[in-house]
Design a protein around this motif. Structure first.
Motif, PDB file in Angstrom:
ATOM      1  N   LEU A  41      -2.250   7.144   7.175  1.00 33.25           N
ATOM      2  CA  LEU A  41      -0.974   6.451   7.036  1.00 33.25           C
ATOM      3  C   LEU A  41      -1.097   5.196   6.180  1.00 33.25           C
ATOM      4  N   PRO A  42      -0.031   4.797   5.493  1.00 37.58           N
ATOM      5  CA  PRO A  42      -0.001   3.485   4.842  1.00 37.58           C
ATOM      6  C   PRO A  42       0.492   2.439   5.839  1.00 37.58           C
ATOM      7  N   ILE A  43      -0.179   1.306   5.896  1.00 34.78           N
ATOM      8  CA  ILE A  43       0.217   0.228   6.805  1.00 34.78           C
ATOM      9  C   ILE A  43       0.342  -1.046   5.976  1.00 34.78           C
ATOM     10  N   ALA A  44       1.567  -1.375   5.609  1.00 32.45           N
ATOM     11  CA  ALA A  44       1.818  -2.569   4.807  1.00 32.45           C
ATOM     12  C   ALA A  44       2.128  -3.738   5.738  1.00 32.45           C
ATOM     13  N   THR A  45       1.477  -4.868   5.513  1.00 35.05           N
ATOM     14  CA  THR A  45       1.727  -6.046   6.335  1.00 35.05           C
ATOM     15  C   THR A  45       1.362  -7.305   5.581  1.00 35.05           C
ATOM     16  N   LYS A  46       2.049  -8.377   5.892  1.00 30.76           N
ATOM     17  CA  LYS A  46       1.725  -9.677   5.321  1.00 30.76           C
ATOM     18  C   LYS A  46       0.946 -10.543   6.303  1.00 30.76           C
ATOM     19  N   VAL A  69       0.818  -1.223   0.000  1.00 23.11           N
ATOM     20  CA  VAL A  69       0.000   0.000   0.000  1.00 23.11           C
ATOM     21  C   VAL A  69       0.847   1.267   0.000  1.00 23.11           C
ATOM     22  N   ASN A  70       2.165   1.123  -0.027  1.00 21.35           N
ATOM     23  CA  ASN A  70       3.008   2.316   0.081  1.00 21.35           C
ATOM     24  C   ASN A  70       2.911   3.230  -1.127  1.00 21.35           C
TER      25      ASN A  70
END
Length: 485
Positions: free
Chosen positions: A257-262, A234-235
């Motif tokens: 904010l962007p919150i990228a996670t797997k 999502v960055n």
């Protein structure tokens, strides 16, 4: 100056390309009053006078070693010589704690020219504080701590450190998949600098241009609550830009904010609890594939459309807990309505049975259209058909020419999942995927002069609806996606 009275931060570029190749980006940085960290380990020693004509802020010389994640692998004699030479021309010299804080180097570089840094593996708050204590035992003008976080808890530790030490000469943030949100949030917790990138690969690290376009830097308006977008990648999302511009236009004390996670659920639980502990609670978020079903299961309250679609792309905090919504139905139907498309009598197919496809189907059903679901994988296609009471056709047996309205709801951008050559001239294509260049489907449909509604139009409608759901305010109509494309 205390962090409570500081209303701006310095936007710093990690310069990883020759200045002559990125002069336009440097001028943008200069107009924002920013500075630059010259990564000499990547681009070699740069004459700072080339930069001073364009950049009014501090120039930092960085000879990042391989043990700190950089490329410099030379000996100490060579390192010492280059650091001393740079100290005569640069405002700050990055000294790696331990490696460079020897009596000889410290004697040659005075405290007001020192930026002492540490780059390492993620630590708990206690471990980070112990490292901070050792680092700050050496006098310096600035301190930089950049752990690589492997868990959300480690990603939160630099932010908690900033809150705890309450100093205006410490910048701390993490790298790693959830690091971008902490890098952006840090200045509101006391960090005097925010680092973006110019040159190099900017997949995880935001570019300076993105920092300046998507967030209110270098100013630091009041922030009392947080919103965000959560997903695997999502960055590069446009949502932060649209939401943050709207907050500024309406005077709302919020930050997106962007919150990228797997790993959605552990990250969501840890980060929302951590942000609340920092005094800036997460009040809502957009959730993108593949986490829409998980978002629905997380919610304490579910709206009708989200329940029918079996997926949610918006979570909003309420007194009863998280409330799940989906804006996928209104995105497709709203874009068709804005384009003046009459839905009555159109034979419709939806290609893709994930959360977006199911949401689009639920929206069309409400307006009297009964779409056929199409999916490459039979398990998801059959399950979606049962959930919505619709027919399912495998992608391998899909005949596009049988339909006059086709909604493409998969993330595939560069491949054509079905041919458009046999579609009737009055057929309409809706592609939910968007980007800086048209998808393969949009390009093929336009070559045939078919009517196309691309993902930008759907995004415009969905983001406005998401903004209202999360904030209770209408997104200003003056805000446009045109500059974001």
């Amino acid at each position: 100056m205390s962090r409570a009275t500081r209303m701006t931060c310095a936007v710093m570029a990690s310069l990883q390309a020759s200045p002559w190749r990125v002069m336009d980006e440097l001028r943008v940085l200069g107009r924002a009053g920013g500075g630059a960290q010259v990564r000499a380990d990547i681009i070699g020693d740069v004459d700072p006078s080339v930069l001073r004509d364009h950049i009014p802020g501090d120039l930092i010389y960085s000879l990042r070693s391989t043990s700190a994640g950089g490329l410099f692998a030379g000996g100490m004699d060579q390192r010492r010589r280059r650091l001393f030479q740079a100290a005569r021309r640069y405002d700050l010299i990055e000294l790696e704690g331990g490696r460079d804080t020897t009596p000889e180097i410290l004697a040659g570089i005075p405290p007001h020219r020192r930026l002492i840094s540490w780059h390492g593996n993620g630590l708990s708050l206690a471990g980070l504080m112990a490292r901070f204590t050792r680092l700050t035992a050496v006098p310096a003008r600035h301190y930089l701590m950049v752990p690589h976080a492997y868990t959300p808890q480690q990603a939160l530790a630099p932010l908690r450190l900033l809150r705890l030490v309450n100093r205006d000469n410490v910048t701390a943030f993490s790298t790693g998949e959830t690091g971008a949100c902490g890098r952006i949030l840090g200045p509101w917790l006391g960090a005097p600098m925010v680092f973006g990138q110019i040159g190099g690969k900017a997949e995880e690290v935001p570019t300076v241009e993105r920092l300046l376009r998507d967030y209110p830097f270098p100013s630091l308006p009041e922030v009392r609550r947080l919103y965000g977008i959560v997903g695997q990648s999502v960055n590069a999302s446009l949502s932060p830009r649209m939401h943050n511009d709207a907050y500024q236009a309406l005077g709302l004390p919020a930050l997106f904010l962007p919150i990228a996670t797997k790993d959605f659920l552990p990250a969501w639980e840890a980060l929302t609890a951590g942000f609340e502990g920092l005094g800036m609670p997460m009040e809502g978020a957009t959730v993108v594939a593949p986490y829409k079903e998980s978002a629905l299961r997380l919610a304490a309250v579910t709206t009708g459309p989200a329940g029918r679609a079996g997926a949610a792309n918006v979570l909003v905090r309420t007194e009863a807990g998280w409330r799940a919504h989906t804006t996928d139905p209104i995105g497709v139907v709203g874009a068709l309505g804005r384009a003046g498309v009459r839905l009555t009598g159109r034979k419709t197919a939806i290609v893709g049975c994930g959360g977006a496809g199911r949401g689009a189907a639920a929206g069309l059903l409400r307006f009297g259209v009964t779409p056929t679901l199409v999916n490459r994988g039979a398990d998801r296609g059959v399950r979606a058909a049962r959930l919505l009471g619709l027919d399912y056709v495998p992608l391998s047996r899909f005949v596009p020419a049988d339909y006059s309205l086709i909604v493409h709801a998969t993330p595939v951008r560069d491949d054509l999942l079905f041919p458009v050559a046999q579609l009737a001239r009055d057929a309409i294509i809706v592609d939910l995927t968007y980007g800086r260049r048209p998808t393969a489907l949009v390009s093929a449909a336009r070559r045939r002069h078919l009517r196309v509604i691309d993902g930008w139009e759907v995004l415009r409608i969905e983001v406005a609806r998401q903004f209202r759901l999360m904030t209770g305010h209408a997104m200003p109509q003056s805000l446009s996606l045109e500059n974001a494309k």
